[in-house]
Design an enzyme around this catalytic site. Structure first.
Site, PDB file in Angstrom:
ATOM      1  N   TRP A   1      39.579 -14.117 -52.283  1.00 51.53           N
ATOM      2  CA  TRP A   1      39.619 -13.820 -53.722  1.00 51.53           C
ATOM      3  C   TRP A   1      38.212 -13.930 -54.301  1.00 51.53           C
ATOM      4  O   TRP A   1      37.483 -14.889 -54.008  1.00 51.53           O
ATOM      5  CB  TRP A   1      40.572 -14.798 -54.392  1.00 51.53           C
ATOM      6  CG  TRP A   1      40.729 -14.661 -55.861  1.00 51.53           C
ATOM      7  CD1 TRP A   1      40.928 -13.524 -56.572  1.00 51.53           C
ATOM      8  CD2 TRP A   1      40.720 -15.736 -56.828  1.00 51.53           C
ATOM      9  NE1 TRP A   1      41.050 -13.808 -57.919  1.00 51.53           N
ATOM     10  CE2 TRP A   1      40.920 -15.154 -58.106  1.00 51.53           C
ATOM     11  CE3 TRP A   1      40.565 -17.116 -56.727  1.00 51.53           C
ATOM     12  CZ2 TRP A   1      40.964 -15.917 -59.267  1.00 51.53           C
ATOM     13  CZ3 TRP A   1      40.615 -17.878 -57.891  1.00 51.53           C
ATOM     14  CH2 TRP A   1      40.816 -17.271 -59.141  1.00 51.53           C
TER      15      TRP A   1
ATOM     16  N   ASP B   1      44.815 -23.126 -51.148  1.00 50.94           N
ATOM     17  CA  ASP B   1      45.045 -22.411 -52.406  1.00 50.94           C
ATOM     18  C   ASP B   1      46.433 -21.782 -52.299  1.00 50.94           C
ATOM     19  O   ASP B   1      46.647 -20.848 -51.538  1.00 50.94           O
ATOM     20  CB  ASP B   1      43.982 -21.336 -52.611  1.00 50.94           C
ATOM     21  CG  ASP B   1      44.110 -20.637 -53.972  1.00 50.94           C
ATOM     22  OD1 ASP B   1      45.073 -20.951 -54.710  1.00 50.94           O
ATOM     23  OD2 ASP B   1      43.258 -19.779 -54.285  1.00 50.94           O
TER      24      ASP B   1
ATOM     25  N   LYS C   1      52.201 -16.366 -60.679  1.00 49.28           N
ATOM     26  CA  LYS C   1      52.942 -15.306 -59.996  1.00 49.28           C
ATOM     27  C   LYS C   1      54.417 -15.661 -59.844  1.00 49.28           C
ATOM     28  O   LYS C   1      55.294 -14.878 -60.206  1.00 49.28           O
ATOM     29  CB  LYS C   1      52.332 -15.039 -58.606  1.00 49.28           C
ATOM     30  CG  LYS C   1      50.837 -14.773 -58.602  1.00 49.28           C
ATOM     31  CD  LYS C   1      50.464 -13.527 -59.362  1.00 49.28           C
ATOM     32  CE  LYS C   1      49.022 -13.110 -59.123  1.00 49.28           C
ATOM     33  NZ  LYS C   1      48.001 -14.081 -59.501  1.00 49.28           N
TER      34      LYS C   1
END
Length: 445
Positions: free
Chosen positions: A174, A255, A291
């Site tokens: 990311w 993460d 999300k």
């Protein structure tokens, strides 16, 4: 006479006030009062350069400016319905209704570490209710500002209290990861992860790079649904990674942005984290509810640190407070309250798992439809990676020139590395994307 005196005093006040408001400049001797400049050229910030757009958020800016009726935004990682609309989960609306109708709720500051129920339930969600780390009070969890904030708080803590200042992040990863850790004061290095030839995991390169890392180095790991590639290690590969990391005393920093959103199972998507916690070693876990609960704008996340002893966990928490206090003082209450309400209510939790599974299944369906559409068009190349990859994103393998071609000719927007958000697709738009990909790979090398 009295009226005249009062009027005179009023006039003097107006005169003084107008003097304060009038433009004043510095004289040749440097005396006088400096006023705010009236032109940009005179600004003390005139030498500030315009920063480039964020490579991900900039995609949406360009998309919004495009008047084409067939434009398609596959850049930003946010779930969309089959109709292409943002989704607020029904269970989230129910939780909010309960919170609004609870007259005992107040808007007082939360503690520095956040909402206590939220922290306990978040640790239980990622580690499992039967986790020995939880039962032994070996975990400290603090509420943070979504995944980004959780990573930053963890990074700041490591920069202050950990003896190794180097963190290894996967290549690619990311786009924000490198910036977060660099600004916290850590040295960022990359380890091989993605194999562009197979469009899968480069497990050999990964093991070699981490094997040559210095003892104690920090290693960033995506818990599931690797962003941007959608390529995850198998359980056997995770075990290889775990053994290597523990043998070299490396410190894993997970993460976890997509728990439940990748496979549709909360437990399945947490297996990598739980493998590391079960061996008794220490690790960091950043969680996000953007999300899996659709709480993008609420900025709800948590940082959990698993320690060797309860005493160490308690001392670590005391230092986390010193990181958070001058950074943002304490976290917001609303989003964390939504999460807590859902996680502690059996019926709401069950409904959430069903809605979560439905989102994950729709993304899996989009993968299958896109793969089938490319195969039907006999598009050159092996596109099986589309159905092998997992989670919100697919790393298509398209190059920058092909991406530019698709944007210009087909009004399809994605990041320049060829990453697309499968959540932004629908049955209606799959044919358009397949046509664009077919044209790009047959026209642009």
């Amino acid at each position: 006479m009295k009226s005249s005196s009062s009027s005179s005093r009023g006039d003097r006040r107006l005169s003084i006030l107008s003097g304060h408001l009038a433009p004043r400049t510095i004289d040749k001797e440097g005396s006088g009062i400096f006023c705010s400049p009236t032109s940009a050229a005179d600004s003390v910030f005139a030498n500030v350069l315009r920063a480039p757009e964020d490579p991900i958020l900039g995609v949406t800016i360009a998309y919004n400016k495009d008047p084409s009726p067939v434009k398609l935004n596959l850049g930003v990682g946010a779930y969309r319905t089959e109709e292409g609309k943002p989704l607020v989960l029904n269970v989230v609306r129910q939780a909010e209704k309960l919170l609004v109708n609870d007259r005992s709720r107040v808007k007082e500051y939360l503690p520095i570490v956040g909402l206590a129920d939220f922290n306990k339930l978040s640790a239980k969600l990622i580690l499992g209710a039967d986790s020995l780390a939880i039962l032994g009070n070996l975990v400290t969890t603090v509420q943070c500002l979504s995944g980004t904030g959780s990573l930053r708080v963890g990074a700041e803590f490591l920069a202050r209290h950990y003896y190794q200042r180097t963190i290894y992040i996967p290549n690619p990863t990311w786009g924000n990861h490198g910036k977060i850790f660099t600004l916290a004061g850590l040295t960022v290095k990359a380890y091989r992860y993605y194999d562009p030839v197979t469009r899968g995991l480069n497990i050999q390169g990964l093991l070699e790079d981490l094997g040559s890392a210095p003892s104690g180095a920090i290693v960033l790991l995506h818990a599931c649904a690797h962003n941007p590639t959608g390529v995850d290690p198998t359980l056997e590969q995770w075990e290889q990674i775990r053994r290597l990391i523990r043998s070299k005393s490396l410190l894993p920093f997970f993460d976890s942005a997509y728990q439940g959103f990748a496979s549709g199972s909360l437990d399945e998507d947490a297996r990598s984290v739980r493998m590391f916690v079960a061996d008794g070693g220490e690790c960091f876990i950043a969680q996000s509810y953007a999300k899996n609960m659709g709480l993008y704008g609420e900025r709800v996340g948590a940082l959990s640190i698993v320690c060797r002893t309860a005493d160490v966990a308690s001392r670590v928490e005391s230092q986390l407070k010193l990181v958070i206090r001058p950074m943002y003082s304490n976290p917001p209450i609303h989003g964390a309250s939504i999460v807590s309400t859902i996680l502690k209510d059996r019926n709401l939790y069950q409904e959430w798992t069903l809605e979560l599974k439905a989102m994950a299944d729709r993304i899996i369906t989009m993968r299958k439809q896109l793969f089938d559409a490319l195969r039907a068009r006999e598009t050159p190349g092996d596109w099986s990676h589309i159905i092998k990859q997992i989670g919100m994103f697919t790393f298509t393998g398209l190059n920058t020139k092909q991406v530019t071609f698709m944007t210009r000719e087909y009004h399809i927007y994605m990041t320049s590395d060829g990453r697309i958000s499968m959540a932004g697709l629908s049955s209606r738009t799959v044919p358009h994307l397949a046509d664009a990909i077919h044209a790009a790979v047959t026209t642009i090398v």
